[in-house]
Motif scaffolding. Structure first.
Motif: not given
Ligand code: MG
Ligand code: ZN
Length: 215
Positions: A43, A63, A71, A116
Motif C-alpha cells: 500500500t 485492494e 487500504d 494489491e
Molecule cells: Mg495493504
C-alpha cells in the motif's frame, strides 16, 4: 485426485483471467499484480506512486484483503478510484474477483490498475488475474532469504522492488546474497531498491512503471 481438482480450478481461473486481460487491453489499461508478504509496503508503494504522479496518469486500484477496507479508503482519499475486495479469509485473489471489480472502475480513463494482492508469498503466484505485470515487493526487515524460501513467486516476477532500504543500517540484510538468489532463479528480472519513507529509489521505480504504459 486432489491434484486433478486443483488443475480444474486453475484452468477455469485462467479462462476468466484471459477475459479480464482482453477487456483491459481493449481499454488500453495495464494491470499490475502486486504481491508481497504482509507489511512489506504494498500500500505504501501504491500511495507514494499516486502522490508522485499527481494526476499525470489515470490510476485505479483494486485492494485485496482478508478483511477491512482501510487500504481502499486510504487510496480513495487521494481522489483515486478504488475497489476493496474482502476475501473472507481467502489467502489470495482470483480472476473472478477481478472480473467482479472491473465494472466499478472507469476503465476508459485509466492507464494503470494496481491490484494489491493479499499479503502472502505462496498461492497468489498460482492465480492469474488478467494482469500483464507481476511485481514482488520484498523489504529489508524480512531478511535476504525470501527468494530462496519462495522461489516460485520470485521466479515469475517481472520486477522486484526491495523496500525499506532506509532500515539497512539497523538490520542484518545481505544485499549481495539477496540479488544472487534472485539471479539464480531468473537473471532477467530487474531489482529496484526503494524507501517509501525517504523517497530514495522512487524515481527509478516511476521510470520503470511509465515505460510499461500501453501506447
Ligand atoms: Mg495493504
Ligand atoms: Zn491462497
Amino acid at each position: 485426485m486432489e491434484v486433478k481438482v486443483l488443475k480444474n480450478i486453475l484452468s477455469a481461473n485462467d479462462r476468466i483471467a484471459e477475459k479480464n486481460r482482453a477487456l483491459l487491453d481493449e481499454n488500453g489499461v495495464l494491470a499490475l499484480n502486486i504481491m508481497a508478504s504482509p507489511g512489506a509496503g504494498k500500500t505504501s508503494i501504491i500511495m507514494s506512486t499516486i502522490k508522485a504522479l499527481n494526476g499525470e496518469y489515470g490510476i485505479g486500484v483494486i485492494e485485496g484483503d482478508i478483511a477491512s477496507s482501510v487500504d481502499a479508503e486510504k487510496v480513495s482519499r487521494e481522489g483515486i478510484p478504488a475497489v476493496q475486495i474482502n476475501t473472507g479469509g481467502g489467502c489470495h485473489l482470483d480472476a473472478n474477483m477481478i472480473s467482479d471489480s472491473l465494472p466499478d472502475l472507469p476503465l476508459d480513463k485509466l492507464d494503470f490498475i494496481f491490484i494489491e494482492n493479499v499479503g502472502n508469498l505462496i498461492c497468489p503466484a498460482s492465480y492469474a488475474l488478467g494482469d500483464r505485470r507481476r511485481i514482488i515487493i520484498a523489504s529489508i526487515p524480512e531478511g535476504d532469504d525470501k527468494p530462496i524460501k519462495y522461489p516460485i513467486m520470485f521466479h515469475d516476477a517481472d520486477l522486484i522492488v526491495l523496500n525499506k532500504v532506509d532500515l539497512a543500517p539497523y538490520v542484518n540484510f545481505d544485499r549481495a546474497a539477496f540479488r544472487q538468489a534472485i539471479k539464480n532463479l531468473n537473471d532477467k528480472t530487474p531489482i529496484i531498491e526503494v524507501s517509501c519513507t525517504t523517497g530514495e529509489g522512487l524515481d527509478e521505480w516511476l521510470t520503470w512503471l511509465k515505460a510499461q504504459k500501453i501506447k
